[in-house]
Design a protein around this motif. Structure first.
Motif, PDB file in Angstrom:
ATOM      1  N   ASN A 186      67.115  49.527  32.457  1.00  0.00           N
ATOM      2  CA  ASN A 186      66.034  49.602  31.470  1.00  0.00           C
ATOM      3  C   ASN A 186      66.335  50.659  30.406  1.00  0.00           C
ATOM      4  O   ASN A 186      65.475  51.422  29.999  1.00  0.00           O
ATOM      5  CB  ASN A 186      64.684  49.904  32.140  1.00  0.00           C
ATOM      6  N   ARG A 187      67.582  50.670  29.956  1.00  0.00           N
ATOM      7  CA  ARG A 187      67.994  51.658  28.966  1.00  0.00           C
ATOM      8  C   ARG A 187      68.970  51.035  27.977  1.00  0.00           C
ATOM      9  O   ARG A 187      69.713  50.110  28.313  1.00  0.00           O
ATOM     10  CB  ARG A 187      68.681  52.868  29.630  1.00  0.00           C
ATOM     11  N   TRP A 188      68.911  51.593  26.767  1.00  0.00           N
ATOM     12  CA  TRP A 188      69.919  51.288  25.743  1.00  0.00           C
ATOM     13  C   TRP A 188      71.010  52.351  25.805  1.00  0.00           C
ATOM     14  O   TRP A 188      70.710  53.534  25.962  1.00  0.00           O
ATOM     15  CB  TRP A 188      69.293  51.310  24.343  1.00  0.00           C
ATOM     16  N   PHE A 189      72.276  51.931  25.662  1.00  0.00           N
ATOM     17  CA  PHE A 189      73.386  52.867  25.692  1.00  0.00           C
ATOM     18  C   PHE A 189      74.248  52.691  24.439  1.00  0.00           C
ATOM     19  O   PHE A 189      74.517  51.567  23.996  1.00  0.00           O
ATOM     20  CB  PHE A 189      74.255  52.647  26.921  1.00  0.00           C
ATOM     21  N   GLY A 190      74.630  53.845  23.854  1.00  0.00           N
ATOM     22  CA  GLY A 190      75.652  53.864  22.818  1.00  0.00           C
ATOM     23  C   GLY A 190      76.928  54.368  23.452  1.00  0.00           C
ATOM     24  O   GLY A 190      76.962  55.498  23.977  1.00  0.00           O
ATOM     25  N   ILE A 191      77.980  53.570  23.464  1.00  0.00           N
ATOM     26  CA  ILE A 191      79.183  53.879  24.247  1.00  0.00           C
ATOM     27  C   ILE A 191      80.420  53.836  23.357  1.00  0.00           C
ATOM     28  O   ILE A 191      80.629  52.877  22.609  1.00  0.00           O
ATOM     29  CB  ILE A 191      79.347  52.893  25.425  1.00  0.00           C
ATOM     30  N   ASN A 192      81.230  54.920  23.420  1.00  0.00           N
ATOM     31  CA  ASN A 192      82.532  54.974  22.761  1.00  0.00           C
ATOM     32  C   ASN A 192      83.608  54.852  23.830  1.00  0.00           C
ATOM     33  O   ASN A 192      83.666  55.668  24.767  1.00  0.00           O
ATOM     34  CB  ASN A 192      82.697  56.288  21.999  1.00  0.00           C
ATOM     35  N   VAL A 193      84.422  53.841  23.703  1.00  0.00           N
ATOM     36  CA  VAL A 193      85.474  53.578  24.693  1.00  0.00           C
ATOM     37  C   VAL A 193      86.818  53.842  24.025  1.00  0.00           C
ATOM     38  O   VAL A 193      87.068  53.387  22.896  1.00  0.00           O
ATOM     39  CB  VAL A 193      85.392  52.127  25.197  1.00  0.00           C
ATOM     40  N   THR A 194      87.712  54.587  24.727  1.00  0.00           N
ATOM     41  CA  THR A 194      89.021  54.924  24.166  1.00  0.00           C
ATOM     42  C   THR A 194      90.071  54.813  25.269  1.00  0.00           C
ATOM     43  O   THR A 194      89.758  55.014  26.462  1.00  0.00           O
ATOM     44  CB  THR A 194      89.005  56.346  23.582  1.00  0.00           C
ATOM     45  N   PRO A 195      91.322  54.461  24.924  1.00  0.00           N
ATOM     46  CA  PRO A 195      92.377  54.418  25.955  1.00  0.00           C
ATOM     47  C   PRO A 195      92.542  55.800  26.596  1.00  0.00           C
ATOM     48  O   PRO A 195      92.462  56.828  25.913  1.00  0.00           O
ATOM     49  CB  PRO A 195      93.626  54.016  25.164  1.00  0.00           C
ATOM     50  N   PHE A 196      92.809  55.838  27.906  1.00  0.00           N
ATOM     51  CA  PHE A 196      92.915  57.108  28.615  1.00  0.00           C
ATOM     52  C   PHE A 196      94.037  56.976  29.645  1.00  0.00           C
ATOM     53  O   PHE A 196      93.925  56.198  30.606  1.00  0.00           O
ATOM     54  CB  PHE A 196      91.582  57.422  29.299  1.00  0.00           C
ATOM     55  N   VAL A 227      90.676  53.737  30.837  1.00  0.00           N
ATOM     56  CA  VAL A 227      89.917  53.998  29.612  1.00  0.00           C
ATOM     57  C   VAL A 227      88.981  55.178  29.891  1.00  0.00           C
ATOM     58  O   VAL A 227      88.570  55.421  31.033  1.00  0.00           O
ATOM     59  CB  VAL A 227      89.096  52.765  29.165  1.00  0.00           C
ATOM     60  N   GLY A 228      88.726  55.912  28.841  1.00  0.00           N
ATOM     61  CA  GLY A 228      87.731  56.964  28.905  1.00  0.00           C
ATOM     62  C   GLY A 228      86.467  56.496  28.195  1.00  0.00           C
ATOM     63  O   GLY A 228      86.524  55.901  27.116  1.00  0.00           O
ATOM     64  N   VAL A 229      85.323  56.744  28.780  1.00  0.00           N
ATOM     65  CA  VAL A 229      84.057  56.228  28.258  1.00  0.00           C
ATOM     66  C   VAL A 229      83.103  57.401  28.016  1.00  0.00           C
ATOM     67  O   VAL A 229      82.791  58.163  28.944  1.00  0.00           O
ATOM     68  CB  VAL A 229      83.410  55.229  29.243  1.00  0.00           C
ATOM     69  N   PHE A 230      82.729  57.545  26.767  1.00  0.00           N
ATOM     70  CA  PHE A 230      81.686  58.508  26.407  1.00  0.00           C
ATOM     71  C   PHE A 230      80.418  57.720  26.110  1.00  0.00           C
ATOM     72  O   PHE A 230      80.443  56.801  25.272  1.00  0.00           O
ATOM     73  CB  PHE A 230      82.096  59.314  25.163  1.00  0.00           C
ATOM     74  N   TYR A 231      79.335  58.066  26.757  1.00  0.00           N
ATOM     75  CA  TYR A 231      78.125  57.276  26.533  1.00  0.00           C
ATOM     76  C   TYR A 231      76.907  58.199  26.469  1.00  0.00           C
ATOM     77  O   TYR A 231      76.860  59.284  27.046  1.00  0.00           O
ATOM     78  CB  TYR A 231      77.932  56.210  27.613  1.00  0.00           C
ATOM     79  N   GLU A 232      75.924  57.723  25.684  1.00  0.00           N
ATOM     80  CA  GLU A 232      74.663  58.443  25.536  1.00  0.00           C
ATOM     81  C   GLU A 232      73.510  57.460  25.639  1.00  0.00           C
ATOM     82  O   GLU A 232      73.645  56.282  25.307  1.00  0.00           O
ATOM     83  CB  GLU A 232      74.601  59.170  24.196  1.00  0.00           C
TER      84      GLU A 232
END
Length: 977
Positions: A283-293, A298-303
């Motif tokens: 029940n949430r919206w996520f903004g996610i930046n995915v980058t090769p790691f 992959v590395g995932v930064f999310y808010e």
């Protein structure tokens, strides 16, 4: 710093740390070799005995080896030096002195300890003593002074050189500069601490995931390897729910598939990407930046962007609601009828919400009965117009009286309605409902309801639209009613002025009663107006009938009060107004009402006047049929009763010729006014309580010329001037402004004074009154403006009529043609009067002229164009031109037999000076006009082609052909763009 920069920096620092560790390993290996250099061979715990020559050979080999190793060591160390067996420096070491900056004297002996950092000196000395005692290798790191004055980290390695018998011959020492490594290690530790702190404290969630493949090497999922603490807060998932698990194990399949595909896209392409998605399971919206790691992940930064998304959605909803509310306000702004306001508001809202019903309930003072003037209902469903008794629905009333929104997705399961109400609504077809109550001053004023034939979940947007529409509908209704009240008050004030003027012309009480009763009866459209004076001592009331409608019967001239004893008389004696809507109402059955009903009175309004606490007079309004008396009607009856009584008292007082009666007459006449007494010359001797109450000036302060103080400074000279001539004119009459203490403003008063004379005719004193005429003066100013406008319009109209009559006579036209032209002018004047302004809209004029012959919107007649206002001067001539075009079309053209077509269109153009011009086109087609009619030129043609050009500065292009009339009129207009 973005995610890619952080990851690159982490990898760079990791490589630097590995390099530093390799350097340290190389140094330790070299140290081990140095230690082995001086270590003797030991077997079974004893040193082997050898011959002297052999010892010499060994010593030589040792020196050779030592020389080779010295060359090796000096090639990669910063300083090499030796001490004796006791650790005392006895030989110079240029490399040491070059590295530390010490002189030879500072260096020899134990001077090397002085080159060590004070904080490290005790440690270095302790390491040295322990190595000497145990004959072990020294391996210590500390800071040494540099020639530049700073300190550099050095790794000191010292090994004892033993003689054959095991004694220490000397110590061989090397200094290896490790300052770069130490600083790199410090920087690495600081960086690791900083990045660990960042990793632990960053607001964004971070997770490292590794790609998972099947047996055939296909990418199938991603496994969570690591995550920071913020991940739990952002996602709501704890480490034990995520770490080590696949994405497909953490999220439901429909959510997991989206993110597996997103991670795969970045993993395969090697390009970072940003995603925004709603995960229903969380029940949430996520903004996610995915980058090769790394190489396999992959590395995932999310808010958590749920609040932002909700805010954006709320903003969109707010903008949509605002747009609808503005549309609604615009639609209601031009309406003046409450029923039309309700109809338009409910229509727009019903279309917006897509519902079957929408209606506005206005509640009475008790909050139990709701009235619907107009509503919206789809075809096939019943209307809700009428009065609804909801007194039995206590749960529903309690809810709406609290101001809470009525949200009922399914009425069949609602707890707010009784079973009977549910059955009624079921019969009507209502299944779901949404209501927005309006409270005013703590009272339920109205409820706007939307209902539908289907079960429906009402959204937050629906509720917002309904509440906003309820407020705007209420405001529009109140505005319309306030405007109606203002108009009613203006009409009432004009009526009272007329009544006052009419009564002042009468000198006898009967004449005053008759004229007041007649005007009131006509105003209220009543059956009978009765005025009664009571004599409680005698138990009778004298009846005066001032006015009767056709068929009304009079009461007896004298009423015996005992015949009408009951609640009505009790109310009148207490000074309470009596309002009876139906004397035959079974709920009101009682003897006093029955006695009145026998005299033909079905509805009664009685206004008593008490003097000295006793019932003195009563003004009654009677009706043959039941009637509901409005508050305005009651207020008007009260006002007239007071004025009528005041005028009666005045008239009766004036009938007396005695001095005492003259004084009483003057006093009574001024009862509702400001009363005063003055000596000869205008100096006051007494002021009434009304004066002191109104002005705030005390009675003693008003004496002599003190009464001038409340007057407007500009009016005081005029008042003195009139007083100077009062004796010669035998009266005092002047208008001036007096300051009101309560309102803190000046109001106009008419002040009159009458001289009181003695038996010889000499003036003894003056008795005066001041009457508030401020409202009257304002009305007179307005009336003068209206009269001037009427005269102006009349002169213009007469001019046009004269011109039309002259042309008609000269051309030999029939009387019927003249009458028709006058009717066209009449229609134009009617439009001006209906608009209530100095302009008329072009479309209204065209449709009014064509209304008698064809209907706008039919297949044969097309009328259309923008809203354009013409002035009163333009309307008359333009109306005649339209009339002539219509007449020709009826006689010869498109409107003759219905076979032709007519198009009347107009637009607004700009000339070369950017002035606005109306361009109207009249085009007939599909007709056959006889040749003799085509060439005919009558008054109508002259009016269109010449009069418009002369009177309205118009350019006219008029052509009558066998196919009908084509006419184009261009004329200047004052309408703004």
């Amino acid at each position: 710093m973005d995610e890619r920069t952080i990851i690159a920096d982490l990898e760079r620092r990791l490589a630097a740390a590995n390099a530093a560790l390799s350097e340290k390993a190389d140094i330790e290996a070299a140290s081990q070799r140095i230690g082995e250099l001086g270590r003797p061979a030991v077997e079974d715990g004893r040193i082997e005995s050898v011959e002297v020559t052999e010892q010499q050979r060994v010593d030589e080999l040792l020196r050779e080896s030592e020389a080779r190793h010295r060359l090796l060591i000096e090639s990669w160390t910063q300083a090499v030096w030796e001490t004796d067996a006791a650790g005392v420096v006895v030989a110079d070491s240029p490399s040491w002195r070059a590295y530390t900056g010490q002189t030879v004297d500072e260096w020899l002996g134990y001077g090397w300890l002085d080159a060590i950092h004070p904080e490290d000196r005790a440690f270095a000395e302790r390491q040295w003593r322990e190595a000497m005692a145990s004959h072990s290798v020294v391996d210590a790191e500390f800071r040494l002074r540099s020639p530049s004055g700073g300190w550099r980290w050095t790794n000191v390695r010292a090994a004892p050189l033993l003689k054959a018998e095991g004694r220490i011959e000397k110590w061989v020492v090397v200094n290896i500069d490790i300052d770069a490594r130490k600083r790199a290690e410090d920087a690495l530790r600081e960086s690791e601490a900083r990045y660990h702190e960042l990793f632990e404290s960053m607001a964004e969630g971070f997770a490292a995931l590794e790609a998972v493949r099947d047996d055939e090497g296909n990418l199938t999922d991603f496994r969570h390897l690591a995550r920071n603490p913020a991940s739990t807060r952002v996602t709501g998932l704890h480490d034990e729910q995520v770490l080590g698990r696949l994405v497909g194990e953490v999220l439901p399949p429909e959510d997991a598939r989206y993110w597996i595909d997103a991670y795969s896209q970045v993993f395969v392409s090697g390009e970072p990407s940003h995603f925004e998605n709603f995960i229903p399971a969380l029940n949430r919206w996520f903004g996610i930046n995915v980058t090769p790691f790394g190489r396999n992940g992959v590395g995932v930064f999310y808010e958590n962007i749920t609040e932002r998304k909700r805010a954006e959605a709320a903003l969109r909803e707010s903008e949509e609601q605002q747009a609808f509310q503005l549309q609604l306000s615009d639609a209601l702004g031009s309406l003046t009828d409450p029923a039309e306001i309700q109809a338009e508001a409910t229509r727009l809202l019903a279309e917006r919400l897509d519902v079957g019903w929408c209606y506005f309930n206005e509640f009475d003072e008790r909050g139990t009965h709701a009235t619907v003037l107009r509503d919206f209902h789809r075809e096939g469903v019943p209307s809700m117009v009428g009065v609804h008794d909801l007194s039995g629905e206590r749960d529903f009333l309690d809810l709406v009286h609290s101001g809470a929104v009525l949200d009922m997705p399914d009425l069949t399961g609602s707890e707010h309605f009784s079973a009977e109400a549910k059955a009624t609504y079921g019969e009507l077809g209502i299944r779901s409902a949404l209501g927005a109550p309006l409270l005013r001053n703590g009272r339920l004023a109205a409820v706007l309801l939307a209902a539908d034939t289907r079960v429906r979940t009402w959204s937050r947007v629906d509720k917002g639209l309904l509440k906003g529409a309820a407020e705007r509908t209420w405001v529009a209704l109140q505005r319309t009613r306030l405007e109606a009240i203002v108009r009613e008050r203006e009409e009432r004030q004009a009526f009272l002025l007329t009544l006052g003027d009419a009564m002042r012309t009468q000198s006898t009480p009967n004449a005053i009663i008759e004229i007041a009763a007649r005007l009131l009866g006509e105003r209220l459209n009543a059956s009978r107006i009765m005025f009664a004076e009571f004599d409680e001592a005698k138990g009778i009331a004298d009846i005066f009938f001032g006015w009767f409608a056709d068929g009304a019967q009079p009461f007896p001239a004298v009423m015996r009060l005992e015949d009408y004893e009951g609640p009505i008389l009790d109310d009148l004696r207490e000074g309470r107004i009596v309002r009876i809507e139906d004397t035959n109402d079974p709920a009101l059955a009682r003897p006093d009402l029955a006695a009145i009903a026998e005299l033909g009175v079905s509805a009664l309004l009685s206004v008593p006047l008490l003097i000295g606490g006793k019932l003195l007079v009563n003004l009654s309004v009677h009706q043959h049929t039941p009637r509901r008396w409005t508050d305005d009607e009651v207020a008007l009856a009260q006002e007239i009763a007071a004025r009528l009584w005041a005028d009666l008292v005045r008239a009766r007082a004036e009938a007396s010729v005695a001095a005492a009666e003259a004084w009483q007459r003057t006093l009574v006449e001024g009862i509702p006014q400001l009363v005063w007494r003055a000596a000869r010359g205008g100096e006051w001797t007494w002021a009434s309580p009304q004066w002191t109450a109104y002005t705030g000036q005390s009675e003693p302060d008003s004496r002599r010329w003190g009464w001038l103080e409340p007057l407007h400074p500009d009016d005081r000279p005029a008042a003195r001037e009139v007083w100077s001539q009062a004796a010669q004119r035998d009266g005092f009459d002047v208008e001036y402004r007096i300051l009101s203490r309560a309102g803190h403003r000046y109001r106009w008063f008419q002040t009159r004074a009458t001289p009181v004379r003695d038996e010889a005719g000499a003036i003894v004193e003056w008795l005066g009154t001041s009457t508030d005429i401020d409202d009257l003066r304002a009305m007179q100013v307005r009336l003068e403006v209206l009269i001037n406008e009427l005269q102006h319009r009349s002169r213009n109209l007469l001019g046009v009529v004269t011109a039309v009559a002259g042309k008609t006579l000269r051309q030999g036209s029939t009387v019927e043609s003249f009458e028709e032209r006058l009717q066209a002018l009449s229609r134009a004047q009617a439009l001006l009067s209906k608009a209530g302004s100095d302009t008329v809209e072009v479309g209204a004029m065209v449709r009014a002229e064509l209304a008698a012959y064809a209907q706008d919107g039919s297949e044969k007649v097309c009328v259309g164009g923008p809203e354009v206002q013409l002035t009163a001067r333009q309307v008359q001539n333009f109306a005649l031109a339209l009339h002539e075009l219509t007449t020709n079309a009826v006689k010869y053209g498109a409107l003759k037999d219905g076979t032709g077509s007519l198009a009347v269109t107009w637009e607004v153009l700009l000339d070369r000076r950017d002035r606005r011009r109306l361009a109207l086109s009249w085009v007939e087609s599909g007709v056959a006009i006889k040749p003799d009619k085509v060439t005919r030129r009558g008054y109508g043609t002259e009016l269109i082609q010449e009069a418009l050009g002369y009177a309205l500065e118009a350019d006219v292009d008029y052509e009558m052909s066998a196919d009908g009339v084509r006419c184009r009129v261009e004329m200047p207009i004052n309408q703004p763009g």
